[in-house]
Write an enzyme that holds these catalytic residues in place. Structure first.
Site, mmCIF file in Angstrom:
data_model
loop_
_atom_site.group_PDB
_atom_site.id
_atom_site.type_symbol
_atom_site.label_atom_id
_atom_site.label_comp_id
_atom_site.label_asym_id
_atom_site.label_seq_id
_atom_site.Cartn_x
_atom_site.Cartn_y
_atom_site.Cartn_z
ATOM 1 N N GLY A 101 -2.933 1.035 -8.977
ATOM 2 C CA GLY A 101 -4.045 0.033 -9.392
ATOM 3 C C GLY A 101 -3.792 -1.477 -9.746
ATOM 4 C CB ILE A 132 -2.472 5.442 -3.092
ATOM 5 C CG1 ILE A 132 -2.454 4.128 -2.339
ATOM 6 C CG2 ILE A 132 -2.235 6.637 -2.053
ATOM 7 C CD1 ILE A 132 -1.243 3.749 -1.875
ATOM 8 C CE1 TYR A 183 -2.657 1.266 0.687
ATOM 9 C CE2 TYR A 183 -4.344 0.159 1.936
ATOM 10 C CZ TYR A 183 -3.191 1.048 1.955
ATOM 11 O OH TYR A 183 -2.469 0.955 2.931
ATOM 12 C CB CYS A 184 -1.403 -1.243 -5.181
ATOM 13 S SG CYS A 184 -2.133 -1.161 -6.808
ATOM 14 C CB THR A 185 1.295 2.992 -6.463
ATOM 15 O OG1 THR A 185 2.317 2.318 -5.394
ATOM 16 C CG2 THR A 185 1.666 4.517 -6.649
#
Length: 514
Positions: A357, A383, A353-355
């Site tokens: 995508g 996220i 996951y990241c901020t």
């Protein structure tokens, strides 16, 4: 900036595209409204009159749309002739009775544009049916043809609410091959300036990545333009634009540029392509996978790794429970981190996951290319989208963002602490020493005691600079960075959370990191 297609599919009008920029709502030179417009048309165009009139009417009404004044009201309102209309019937009646002349003029303009577009479309298809889309878009190389008509809005309407209370920040990306990124760069620059938007937009042959802020009217028009542009309309939907409270004030300026990558991983897209990413999981699906992972009695013996692809200063103030958060300062270090800790991922099911995508798109592709993982999954929308659906889910703390806000809050959890006293604290400030780009977590009590620098070295330098006005800057590497390993090594099966109190905001790669 909608796209319209004629219902008459047998007459090649499916290729025509009408845009607000093509239709001058103040043009009075076309046809005398007192004459019979329909009688003046030739036979081949006459059957399009009804279609053109409906579209002219719809376009005129569309330009009068304004956001509803209350948060509870999700319906559209309209403003015309200094009057506010709250339902479609009333605005239609007003336009029909008070603006018949304008509709007549616009009908002629629509018909004229239909004819021009149809002739151009036939010519282009006869010359080469395989010509790239960019030639259709840029026959005359004028980006102004792809800007929305804002003549119906006053300057105050377009910029009102640009502050953090009434404005909005958009976050988005789109991976798709672009043949002429420099034209897209010129268009995006003109578009953002046209709408008084600030922010950062990265463009490459692999796509576009942006975060822009402005009034809600401006961001709405920006999304409409993007979704109607033939370059992106088949690759994006409204849900791809993440929104948050903010505005033009969140960015010091507008920066639009062409780069090799739309998110800087440091590896050519020709070697690691966005076209081979991990499996996308919706926020709901990802939530279930995390729940399953956390329910296991011994997480260290699990065959699942919950991997945070962001930088250490991001995961410091907010992260998923039980995650592996690499202690790296830039996303361009991520490939080296994977290489150095490859055995950690062998035969594992990885949930990334990241901020928003975007980093997972190529980060997952890189991890997959190593051929050691059992499976690689990624959180679709990042996220940002997860917190919209699960604000009190398994993500705890704040969401770091790369603008003047530093972070977004979706829940009341505080997972970080003051660098000096250890009290719960998660609000970043820049180091007080000039020319230092580091972020620091220092609570109000410690700030009052003068603890406002990222480390002792900076604190001493700050004092020296304060007593020596002629010494305006320094370029020595900060102690915080000097003692941090560039690529950390993880022990097998050990979940390591970032523990250093000193944090760096480094945007020297010139990018919009998502």
């Amino acid at each position: 900036m909608p796209s319209f297609t004629s219902p008459d599919q047998g007459d090649d009008l499916e290729a025509c595209v009408l845009r607000f920029a093509d239709l001058d709502l103040k043009d009075t030179r076309l046809i005398n409204p007192s004459s019979s417009l329909k009688a003046e048309l030739d036979a081949s165009t006459k059957k399009k009159y009804s279609f053109a009139k409906k579209k002219a009417f719809a376009l005129f009404v569309k330009t009068k749309e304004v956001p509803a004044h209350t948060l509870e009201c999700k319906e559209k309102w309209w403003k015309c002739c200094q009057q506010l209309f709250r339902d479609r019937i009333s605005i239609h009646k007003h336009v029909a009775t008070q603006h018949a002349d304008e509709i007549c003029h616009q009908t002629a303009s629509v018909l004229k544009q239909l004819a021009v577009t149809l002739n151009t479309s036939k010519t282009l298809r006869s010359e080469d049916s395989r010509k790239p889309l960019k030639e259709y878009l840029t026959c005359n190389r004028e980006v102004s043809a792809w800007l929305p008509d804002i003549s119906c809005f006053s300057p105050d309407e377009l910029i009102s609410g640009q502050d953090s209370d009434g404005g909005e920040v958009l976050l988005y990306y789109c991976y798709r091959d672009l043949e002429d990124p420099h034209w897209v760069c010129a268009w995006q620059t003109a578009l953002c300036q046209h709408l008084s938007l600030t922010g950062k937009v990265r463009i490459a042959t692999e796509g576009i990545n942006g975060t822009v802020g402005g009034s809600k009217l401006a961001t709405r028009l920006y999304v409409e333009v993007m979704l109607s542009c033939p370059l992106f309309k088949d690759y994006m939907c409204k849900d791809d634009f993440k929104t948050s409270k903010g505005g033009a004030c969140c960015f010091p300026e507008l920066r639009v540029g062409v780069f090799e990558e739309i998110v800087p991983m440091g590896i050519s897209p020709n070697k690691i392509s966005y076209k081979k990413p991990g499996i996308h999981l919706s926020p709901g699906e990802f939530h279930k996978e995390v729940e399953k992972f956390l329910s296991q009695a011994n997480e260290e013996q699990s065959d699942i790794i919950l991997l945070d692809c962001r930088n250490f200063y991001e995961s410091k103030i907010g992260r998923f429970q039980g995650c592996l958060a690499p202690d790296i300062r830039k996303f361009s270090y991520f490939p080296s981190y994977v290489d150095k800790n490859l055995e950690l991922f062998r035969e594992k099911k990885v949930l990334m996951y990241c901020t928003g995508g975007i980093r997972c798109e190529r980060g997952s592709a890189y991890l997959k290319a190593k051929g050691v993982c059992k499976e690689v999954f990624q959180l679709k929308g990042g996220i940002h989208k997860y917190l919209e659906e699960f604000p009190d889910g398994f993500y705890k703390g704040k969401l770091f963002v790369f603008d003047e806000r530093y972070a977004l809050s979706y829940n009341s959890d505080i997972v970080s602490e003051c660098s000096y006293c250890g009290a719960p604290w998660d609000q970043y400030k820049l180091c007080s020493t000039p020319q230092c780009r580091q972020l620091i977590l220092t609570c109000p009590a410690c700030q009052r005691q003068g603890f406002t620098a990222c480390c002792v070295t900076c604190q001493d330098k700050g004092r020296r600079l304060g007593s020596s006005p002629t010494q305006s800057s320094f370029k020595e590497e900060c102690e915080c960075t000097a003692r941090r390993p560039r690529i950390p090594s993880e022990l097998p099966q050990q979940v390591r959370l970032p523990g250093s109190p000193e944090l760096r905001l480094d945007v020297g790669e010139g990018g919009v990191l998502m």
